[in-house]
Write a protein that holds these residues in place. Structure first.
Motif, PDB file in Angstrom:
ATOM      1  N   PHE A   1      45.494  51.641  37.895  1.00 12.21           N
ATOM      2  CA  PHE A   1      46.484  50.962  37.829  1.00 12.21           C
ATOM      3  C   PHE A   1      46.697  49.314  38.094  1.00 12.21           C
ATOM      4  O   PHE A   1      46.947  48.227  37.503  1.00 12.21           O
ATOM      5  CB  PHE A   1      47.787  51.419  37.802  1.00 12.21           C
ATOM      6  CG  PHE A   1      47.978  52.382  36.806  1.00 12.21           C
ATOM      7  CD1 PHE A   1      46.978  53.137  35.413  1.00 12.21           C
ATOM      8  CD2 PHE A   1      49.579  53.156  37.024  1.00 12.21           C
ATOM      9  CE1 PHE A   1      47.506  54.442  35.763  1.00 12.21           C
ATOM     10  CE2 PHE A   1      49.986  54.253  36.136  1.00 12.21           C
ATOM     11  CZ  PHE A   1      48.838  54.556  35.678  1.00 12.21           C
TER      12      PHE A   1
ATOM     13  N   LEU B   1      45.914  46.105  36.116  1.00 14.03           N
ATOM     14  CA  LEU B   1      46.790  44.509  36.209  1.00 14.03           C
ATOM     15  C   LEU B   1      46.752  43.528  36.374  1.00 14.03           C
ATOM     16  O   LEU B   1      46.494  41.929  35.694  1.00 14.03           O
ATOM     17  CB  LEU B   1      48.112  44.892  36.622  1.00 14.03           C
ATOM     18  CG  LEU B   1      49.252  45.922  36.741  1.00 14.03           C
ATOM     19  CD1 LEU B   1      50.070  46.455  37.562  1.00 14.03           C
ATOM     20  CD2 LEU B   1      49.924  46.170  34.851  1.00 14.03           C
TER      21      LEU B   1
ATOM     22  N   GLN C   1      42.675  42.525  36.280  1.00 12.94           N
ATOM     23  CA  GLN C   1      41.887  42.143  34.916  1.00 12.94           C
ATOM     24  C   GLN C   1      43.008  41.062  34.029  1.00 12.94           C
ATOM     25  O   GLN C   1      42.589  41.049  33.551  1.00 12.94           O
ATOM     26  CB  GLN C   1      41.432  43.569  34.453  1.00 12.94           C
ATOM     27  CG  GLN C   1      40.232  43.757  35.548  1.00 12.94           C
ATOM     28  CD  GLN C   1      39.173  45.257  34.823  1.00 12.94           C
ATOM     29  OE1 GLN C   1      39.978  46.171  34.964  1.00 12.94           O
ATOM     30  NE2 GLN C   1      38.503  45.388  34.692  1.00 12.94           N
ATOM     31  N   THR C   2      43.967  42.063  33.454  1.00 16.77           N
ATOM     32  CA  THR C   2      44.466  41.545  32.312  1.00 16.77           C
ATOM     33  C   THR C   2      45.004  40.427  32.722  1.00 16.77           C
ATOM     34  O   THR C   2      45.262  39.452  31.971  1.00 16.77           O
ATOM     35  CB  THR C   2      45.983  42.797  32.235  1.00 16.77           C
ATOM     36  OG1 THR C   2      44.861  43.635  32.458  1.00 16.77           O
ATOM     37  CG2 THR C   2      46.674  41.834  30.527  1.00 16.77           C
TER      38      THR C   2
ATOM     39  N   GLU D   1      42.100  37.913  32.810  1.00 15.97           N
ATOM     40  CA  GLU D   1      42.047  37.609  31.392  1.00 15.97           C
ATOM     41  C   GLU D   1      43.053  36.721  30.259  1.00 15.97           C
ATOM     42  O   GLU D   1      42.866  35.846  29.459  1.00 15.97           O
ATOM     43  CB  GLU D   1      41.952  38.912  30.634  1.00 15.97           C
ATOM     44  CG  GLU D   1      41.214  39.888  30.398  1.00 15.97           C
ATOM     45  CD  GLU D   1      40.805  40.816  30.205  1.00 15.97           C
ATOM     46  OE1 GLU D   1      39.885  42.268  29.810  1.00 15.97           O
ATOM     47  OE2 GLU D   1      42.274  41.049  29.566  1.00 15.97           O
ATOM     48  N   GLU D   2      44.506  37.172  30.844  1.00 18.07           N
ATOM     49  CA  GLU D   2      45.435  36.554  30.368  1.00 18.07           C
ATOM     50  C   GLU D   2      46.031  34.765  30.247  1.00 18.07           C
ATOM     51  O   GLU D   2      47.064  34.204  29.410  1.00 18.07           O
ATOM     52  CB  GLU D   2      46.649  37.091  29.374  1.00 18.07           C
ATOM     53  CG  GLU D   2      46.222  38.364  29.005  1.00 18.07           C
ATOM     54  CD  GLU D   2      45.905  38.080  27.055  1.00 18.07           C
ATOM     55  OE1 GLU D   2      44.523  37.971  27.049  1.00 18.07           O
ATOM     56  OE2 GLU D   2      46.468  38.926  26.674  1.00 18.07           O
TER      57      GLU D   2
END
Lengths: 385, 385
Positions: free
Chosen positions: B214, B218, B220-221, B224-225
């Motif tokens: 988890f 988070l 990695q997100t 990316e974002e």
């Protein structure tokens, strides 16, 4: 990402010897009914631990809740709740005991015919007796959600209801209590949790990156730890990871804000109701064929599943999708859960009767697009022979 | 996996136009105090949306809660709560407003000197005024946890407290309200959330596979974002993913059952209190140097972090760890958050004074092993020049 409401107020007490701490979660003056199933909690010492934790309290017992809990049995417990003025329920068991206890909790406070709770899917439940859980079998996630599945044995109907009023107040998760589970139950639990995750993940992309990665992480963990749980039944770490996966698989977290496809469960329920197969066996039979039939609609997510969950990077799109579906089936078989109707002595001759039951239960537009018609369900059952 | 208790009863209302639905979450007869900060919610229409949702209710306002909210300001709100008989608080803002409102909620019902709440880290808080949240800045995770950080401007003390009684009853997360945030605040929020995750992840392995995956998902997100949020400020999907990451980063989920290392936050707090740096700026300065200094104790998890979060697969162990720490620093810089004290005009001459404050606040045994002494904190500050 789609809009969502997420509310999971269940307090989790996770780890070694946490059963002793449930004492602090139940009001001191409560009249507590302990509900359980076939009696394994008597043999493995869990019931003794629960009684020790509640020493000096008003405690009653109701045993004999069967797998796929029967309405008829649960109504006996409702009568006991009324007679003994029970005001707290403590479910000690797996998903069937917890689901059954949710029904008892709602039915005991319900005005009218309690079967109406199932027919209205819980929508008119306005209160319930508070309940807690001591989980003994990681599988269904019922310990941290508001859903329950109940069977009426007289008719073979297996229906679900949902209500926030039956969300457990607390759940004790001690992985040690799973050491003595038969391999078949552990395997079933891993398959059940795995399919729950897939049903909230393998639809179409809505750019919900957190939910996707959480789902993938849970699937990877089950793939790693599931076979080890069979080989090393007293490995605490393995049992702990599986127990936590199963709870996280169906507490609303990974399903928040994403499309869902519960067709595998719906088709599986009819197999259990008609033929008595274990719940997880039906899922292992149905899921690979749902994925095959809907591979075009699920194309993008199937490729993501192949890459991120199974590390499949080579071949054409269609080859990678086939490889991912094959890997899914192989994983179930590795867990000892067979994936063909014929493995259970069924030849498909009851498919018309299964379809009749689906129609009777209004399961005629399943899947994330509502496009799994009775005809498509027939194809899925047919391919599963 | 270590034993844990996890209880996150905050109801999340996530998505477009969810502010209107807060009406159903607050009792109709409640006397509601809306708390907020510098007034941006007046300019961007959020306050109007809140008033529209509460049309016809008893509503009061308290504005002017500053970043790193001041005890002195909050005590004015406590006085207003008493005078106006407020019985529900609605924090509309980011972490500072939410944290400040948690303190108001606890202090208004507290017997004795309210600063004692901070000195006892919330341990003797036994009740609080119920509160809800409309989140405007994804960053601290305060909307779904029981912690708060408060500053006493007279002394420069920045302390935290925790109490289950100040857990928000609900939190509205509408990503659209973040469109108008200045880039610096979005960048700070991403860095803050990133560091929260690292502090619960980058310690030593306890075979907590769900929590690890988890956390990695988070991180990695955010990687990316985060940059996309700066480039495409009105991309709903990007803002939604970041908002959900920030909440999940510090609601107890990824920290359940694992060791934690909050040294970066503790060293950072002193930098903010003494020099007024943004909270996230201090984290970006401190974290890479904590990881460098503790690279031996964090060896195994640093390698896992390198591989799973940054896709670093080649080189020796030490090279991969260096590459992961470098990538972390580069990510902060890419977000526009500088990572050296010198970038903020500081030359290290106040390090002795910072260490005095750490000692005064008993921050002399930090990290997952409690082995970050004042001398090691000195080395971390020194390396961060």
């Amino acid at each position: 990402m789609e809009n969502f409401v997420l509310h999971t107020p269940t307090k989790i007490l996770f780890g070694r010897d946490q059963i002793a701490n449930l004492r602090d979660e139940i009001p001191p003056q409560a009249r507590v009914l302990i509900t359980y199933g076939g009696g394994s909690i008597k043999r493995n010492g869990v019931l003794d631990q629960v009684h020790a934790a509640l020493h000096g309290r008003h405690v009653f017992e109701f045993g004999g809740i069967e797998p796929n809990p029967h309405y008829e049995t649960l109504m006996q417990a409702v009568e006991m709740v009324h007679n003994e003025k029970i005001d707290y329920l403590l479910a000690v068991g797996g998903g069937s005991v917890i689901d059954g206890t949710k029904f008892i909790a709602a039915a005991a406070d319900y005005v009218g015919d309690p079967w109406h709770i199932m027919e209205t899917v819980g929508s008119d439940v306005t209160r319930a007796i508070p309940m807690g859980v001591v989980l003994t079998l990681p599988a269904t996630g019922s310990e941290m959600n508001m859903g329950a599945v109940i069977t009426r044995s007289a008719t073979g109907d297996k229906l679900h209801f949902m209500s926030p009023f039956v969300m457990p107040r607390f759940a004790v998760l001690d992985p040690q209590v799973t050491y003595t589970l038969p391999p078949r139950q552990i395997a079933n639990g891993v398959v059940d949790a795995f399919v729950h995750i897939v049903e909230q993940y393998l639809t179409y992309p809505v750019d919900a990156r957190v939910q996707d990665r959480f789902a993938e992480g849970l699937l990877q963990t089950l793939i790693e730890e599931g076979p080890r749980a069979l080989q090393e039944p007293e490995n605490y770490g393995v049992r702990a990871n599986i127990m936590w996966c199963a709870t996280m698989a169906l507490n609303g977290l990974i399903g928040a804000g994403v499309p869902q496809d519960w067709s595998t469960h719906m088709l599986g329920h009819e197999l259990t109701a008609m033929h008595g197969l274990d719940h997880a066996q039906t899922l292992a039979i149905v899921l690979p064929n749902v994925l095959q039939l809907k591979r075009d609609k699920k194309h993008t997510k199937l490729l993501q599943y192949a890459e991120r969950v199974w590390n499949i990077h080579s071949g054409s799109d269609e080859q990678r999708i086939d490889a991912a579906i094959d890997a899914t089936r192989a994983f179930f078989e590795q867990m000892g859960v067979k994936t063909r109707l014929s493995d259970y002595g069924l030849d498909g001759s009851t498919i018309p009767a299964l379809l009749d039951k689906l129609q009777e239960h209004r399961m005629t537009a399943l899947g994330e697009h509502g496009d799994i018609t009775l005809e498509q369900s027939r194809q899925i059952y047919h391919a599963a022979r």
